[in-house]
Write an enzyme that holds these catalytic residues in place. Structure first.
Site, PDB file in Angstrom:
ATOM      1  N   SER A   1       0.854  -1.222  -0.172  1.00 31.27           N
ATOM      2  CA  SER A   1      -0.031  -0.108   0.074  1.00 31.27           C
ATOM      3  C   SER A   1       1.034   1.235   0.020  1.00 31.27           C
ATOM      4  O   SER A   1       0.471   2.200  -0.980  1.00 31.27           O
ATOM      5  CB  SER A   1      -0.989  -0.016   1.205  1.00 31.27           C
ATOM      6  OG  SER A   1      -1.846  -1.051   0.828  1.00 31.27           O
TER       7      SER A   1
ATOM      8  N   ASN B   1     -11.841  -1.615   5.548  1.00 29.07           N
ATOM      9  CA  ASN B   1     -10.321  -1.427   5.228  1.00 29.07           C
ATOM     10  C   ASN B   1      -9.996   0.069   5.149  1.00 29.07           C
ATOM     11  O   ASN B   1      -9.021   0.253   4.635  1.00 29.07           O
ATOM     12  CB  ASN B   1     -10.343  -2.154   3.902  1.00 29.07           C
ATOM     13  CG  ASN B   1     -10.629  -1.387   2.523  1.00 29.07           C
ATOM     14  OD1 ASN B   1     -11.539  -0.457   2.640  1.00 29.07           O
ATOM     15  ND2 ASN B   1     -10.116  -1.899   1.442  1.00 29.07           N
TER      16      ASN B   1
ATOM     17  N   ASN C   1     -16.775 -23.649   1.552  1.00 32.56           N
ATOM     18  CA  ASN C   1     -15.693 -23.401   2.506  1.00 32.56           C
ATOM     19  C   ASN C   1     -15.183 -24.882   3.471  1.00 32.56           C
ATOM     20  O   ASN C   1     -16.281 -25.551   3.532  1.00 32.56           O
ATOM     21  CB  ASN C   1     -16.236 -22.414   3.577  1.00 32.56           C
ATOM     22  CG  ASN C   1     -15.140 -21.964   4.434  1.00 32.56           C
ATOM     23  OD1 ASN C   1     -13.910 -21.624   4.011  1.00 32.56           O
ATOM     24  ND2 ASN C   1     -15.351 -21.924   5.560  1.00 32.56           N
TER      25      ASN C   1
ATOM     26  N   LYS D   1     -19.818 -21.990   8.190  1.00 36.51           N
ATOM     27  CA  LYS D   1     -19.618 -20.513   7.834  1.00 36.51           C
ATOM     28  C   LYS D   1     -20.115 -20.087   6.328  1.00 36.51           C
ATOM     29  O   LYS D   1     -20.460 -19.158   6.375  1.00 36.51           O
ATOM     30  CB  LYS D   1     -18.023 -20.423   8.102  1.00 36.51           C
ATOM     31  CG  LYS D   1     -17.532 -20.231   9.441  1.00 36.51           C
ATOM     32  CD  LYS D   1     -16.038 -19.459   9.477  1.00 36.51           C
ATOM     33  CE  LYS D   1     -15.134 -20.267  10.389  1.00 36.51           C
ATOM     34  NZ  LYS D   1     -13.730 -19.699  10.057  1.00 36.51           N
TER      35      LYS D   1
ATOM     36  N   TYR E   1      -2.118 -11.641  -3.067  1.00 39.14           N
ATOM     37  CA  TYR E   1      -1.268 -11.379  -3.947  1.00 39.14           C
ATOM     38  C   TYR E   1       0.116 -11.351  -3.448  1.00 39.14           C
ATOM     39  O   TYR E   1       0.382 -11.154  -2.177  1.00 39.14           O
ATOM     40  CB  TYR E   1      -1.404  -9.538  -4.439  1.00 39.14           C
ATOM     41  CG  TYR E   1      -0.234  -9.147  -5.215  1.00 39.14           C
ATOM     42  CD1 TYR E   1       0.150  -9.481  -6.419  1.00 39.14           C
ATOM     43  CD2 TYR E   1       0.749  -8.378  -4.222  1.00 39.14           C
ATOM     44  CE1 TYR E   1       1.483  -9.065  -6.866  1.00 39.14           C
ATOM     45  CE2 TYR E   1       2.038  -7.936  -5.172  1.00 39.14           C
ATOM     46  CZ  TYR E   1       2.296  -8.453  -6.154  1.00 39.14           C
ATOM     47  OH  TYR E   1       3.353  -8.030  -6.713  1.00 39.14           O
TER      48      TYR E   1
ATOM     49  N   ALA F   1     -12.778 -11.723   4.122  1.00 39.34           N
ATOM     50  CA  ALA F   1     -12.507 -11.368   2.823  1.00 39.34           C
ATOM     51  C   ALA F   1     -13.365 -11.756   1.800  1.00 39.34           C
ATOM     52  O   ALA F   1     -13.913 -10.861   0.665  1.00 39.34           O
ATOM     53  CB  ALA F   1     -11.003 -12.322   2.044  1.00 39.34           C
TER      54      ALA F   1
ATOM     55  N   GLY G   1     -14.242 -16.210   5.050  1.00 35.42           N
ATOM     56  CA  GLY G   1     -14.022 -15.317   6.178  1.00 35.42           C
ATOM     57  C   GLY G   1     -14.443 -14.028   5.893  1.00 35.42           C
ATOM     58  O   GLY G   1     -15.090 -13.603   4.822  1.00 35.42           O
TER      59      GLY G   1
ATOM     60  N   LYS H   1      -9.772  -5.902  10.197  1.00 36.34           N
ATOM     61  CA  LYS H   1     -10.785  -5.245   9.560  1.00 36.34           C
ATOM     62  C   LYS H   1     -12.194  -5.361  10.270  1.00 36.34           C
ATOM     63  O   LYS H   1     -12.953  -4.185  10.129  1.00 36.34           O
ATOM     64  CB  LYS H   1     -11.169  -5.842   8.216  1.00 36.34           C
ATOM     65  CG  LYS H   1      -9.906  -5.688   7.278  1.00 36.34           C
ATOM     66  CD  LYS H   1     -10.239  -6.025   5.889  1.00 36.34           C
ATOM     67  CE  LYS H   1      -9.008  -5.963   4.824  1.00 36.34           C
ATOM     68  NZ  LYS H   1      -9.025  -6.475   3.695  1.00 36.34           N
TER      69      LYS H   1
HETATM   70  P1  ATR Z   1     -10.064 -13.354   6.375  1.00 36.38           P
HETATM   71  O1  ATR Z   1     -10.795 -12.396   7.302  1.00 36.38           O
HETATM   72  O2  ATR Z   1      -8.870 -12.766   5.902  1.00 36.38           O
HETATM   73  O3  ATR Z   1     -10.886 -13.960   5.310  1.00 36.38           O
HETATM   74  P2  ATR Z   1     -10.360 -15.572   8.105  1.00 36.38           P
HETATM   75  O4  ATR Z   1     -11.806 -14.898   8.554  1.00 36.38           O
HETATM   76  O5  ATR Z   1      -9.398 -16.288   9.020  1.00 36.38           O
HETATM   77  O6  ATR Z   1      -9.488 -14.479   7.382  1.00 36.38           O
HETATM   78  O7  ATR Z   1     -10.678 -16.507   6.957  1.00 36.38           O
HETATM   79  C1  ATR Z   1      -9.950 -17.379   6.161  1.00 36.38           C
HETATM   80  C2  ATR Z   1     -10.663 -17.962   5.362  1.00 36.38           C
HETATM   81  O8  ATR Z   1      -9.338 -19.060   4.721  1.00 36.38           O
HETATM   82  C3  ATR Z   1     -11.588 -19.087   5.862  1.00 36.38           C
HETATM   83  O9  ATR Z   1     -12.696 -19.389   4.881  1.00 36.38           O
HETATM   84  C4  ATR Z   1     -10.700 -20.486   6.291  1.00 36.38           C
HETATM   85  O10 ATR Z   1     -11.549 -21.569   6.258  1.00 36.38           O
HETATM   86  P3  ATR Z   1     -12.240 -22.068   7.569  1.00 36.38           P
HETATM   87  O11 ATR Z   1     -13.572 -21.099   7.809  1.00 36.38           O
HETATM   88  O12 ATR Z   1     -12.501 -23.421   7.539  1.00 36.38           O
HETATM   89  O13 ATR Z   1     -11.229 -21.695   8.702  1.00 36.38           O
HETATM   90  C5  ATR Z   1      -9.869 -20.340   4.866  1.00 36.38           C
HETATM   91  N1  ATR Z   1      -8.603 -21.173   5.156  1.00 36.38           N
HETATM   92  C6  ATR Z   1      -7.613 -20.865   5.808  1.00 36.38           C
HETATM   93  N2  ATR Z   1      -6.511 -21.831   5.556  1.00 36.38           N
HETATM   94  C7  ATR Z   1      -7.316 -22.796   4.802  1.00 36.38           C
HETATM   95  C8  ATR Z   1      -6.491 -23.882   4.221  1.00 36.38           C
HETATM   96  N3  ATR Z   1      -5.329 -24.397   4.560  1.00 36.38           N
HETATM   97  N4  ATR Z   1      -7.478 -24.758   3.368  1.00 36.38           N
HETATM   98  C9  ATR Z   1      -8.677 -24.466   3.155  1.00 36.38           C
HETATM   99  N5  ATR Z   1      -9.236 -23.078   3.861  1.00 36.38           N
HETATM  100  C10 ATR Z   1      -8.545 -22.467   4.359  1.00 36.38           C
END
Ligand code: ATR
Length: 288
Positions: free
Chosen positions: A26, A99, A164, A169, A228, A144, A142, A74
């Site tokens: 950024s 953000n 997911n 979720k 990215y 994002a 999540g 966030k």
């Molecule tokens: P963010 O706010 O950046 O989206 P988050 O709320 O922690 O971060 O969510 C991360 C997302 O990546 C979730 O959908 C998570 O899956 P879970 O809900 O099952 O935790 C997913 N994620 C993270 N690591 C993963 C992995 N190794 N394989 C599959 N999904 C993953």
């Protein structure tokens, strides 16, 4: 007397807050926008180890004019903006994630979420993908994914499905965003072919690939990783190996969301294409 004429106004202060923050692009992006528009500003990275609200107040009190907020704050930023006196944009409210913060009169704060509009602009204007009437699979549930759902729905796709690792979720998100969005298991994704598959999981950040079925890719599928980095992500490699016609990482989204933040702070929308080109050039040099 000379001093009076030598006087240069102090640059306005901006920063991105998160943890980790060392790899954030950024500052480079906002400095490029500032050069382009001749705006005098400072833009730093701030790593927050302790209280988030305290860090924001401290920056605001030190002549800060605005902040970008990244992982993992966030939702904290959204909560801060729900406090009496502060304000939220509609899209930040529906994303329940912020953000961009703009500091306003009487120490109040306006919170926005420019991630979704950044993704949509990158897809439509830079990549040339028509979201309208397309079938979309979103992987992850999540913050994002939540942040981009509203702007994607506004583009009238044929369908949006969310899958997911933790299915509950995905179901919660689908329920929240109404009839255009449904939750599907990984197995169920094999029943459909998608025009666009977006990886919104954090898996790529750890060099991992979320569980996916190759049969959901077809020869006109575009695969987009919201992450990215300096490397091609495991998701992009997976999509190419399984026949996707094009893959993109989240650089365009990053620059486009930054441009909307910049507009919110300065009232000018900078040109994004030269900045995307510049950053990917640096990327290639570092990678070679
Ligand atoms: P963010 O706010 O950046 O989206 P988050 O709320 O922690 O971060 O969510 C991360 C997302 O990546 C979730 O959908 C998570 O899956 P879970 O809900 O099952 O935790 C997913 N994620 C993270 N690591 C993963 C992995 N190794 N394989 C599959 N999904 C993953």
């Amino acid at each position: 007397m000379n001093d009076l004429f030598d006087f240069k106004p102090k640059p306005t202060r901006f920063a991105v807050m998160g943890n980790p923050i060392e790899h954030s692009r950024s500052p480079e992006i906002h400095r490029e926008f500032a050069l382009q528009t001749s705006i005098n500003l400072e833009y730093d990275r701030i790593r927050v180890d302790g209280g988030f609200n305290q860090a924001v107040s401290h920056f605001q009190a030190s002549n800060g004019a605005g902040l970008n907020i990244t992982v993992p704050f966030k939702v904290d930023a959204w909560k801060l903006c729900t406090r009496t006196g502060n304000q939220l944009s509609t899209r930040a409210d529906s994303a329940r994630a912020v953000n961009t913060l703009r500091f306003q009169e009487k120490d109040t704060i306006y919170g926005d979420n420019t991630d979704g509009i950044g993704l949509v602009t990158d897809l439509q204007q830079n990549i040339g993908f028509a979201i309208e009437e397309s079938s979309i699979l979103l992987v992850g549930a999540g913050g994002a994914v939540r942040g981009v759902l509203g702007p994607l729905i506004e583009c009238c796709p044929k369908s949006i499905e969310i899958t997911n690792r933790t299915m509950s979720k995905a179901s919660d998100l689908a329920e929240l965003f109404g009839e255009k969005v449904s939750a599907v298991t990984i197995e169920e994704t094999t029943r459909r072919k998608y025009d666009l598959i977006i990886n919104g999981t954090a898996a790529g950040l750890h060099g991992q690939l979320p569980e996916l079925k190759p049969t959901c890719v077809r020869s006109n599928t575009l695969a987009y990783d919201m992450v990215y980095g300096l490397q091609t992500t495991p998701f992009m490699e997976w999509a190419l190996d399984n026949g996707a016609y094009a893959v993109h990482d989240g650089l365009g989204m990053l620059v486009e969301q930054a441009a909307v933040s910049f507009h919110l702070w300065h009232g000018i929308h900078p040109q994004t294409k030269p900045v995307i080109e510049l950053i990917s050039k640096i990327h290639h040099v570092r990678n070679s």
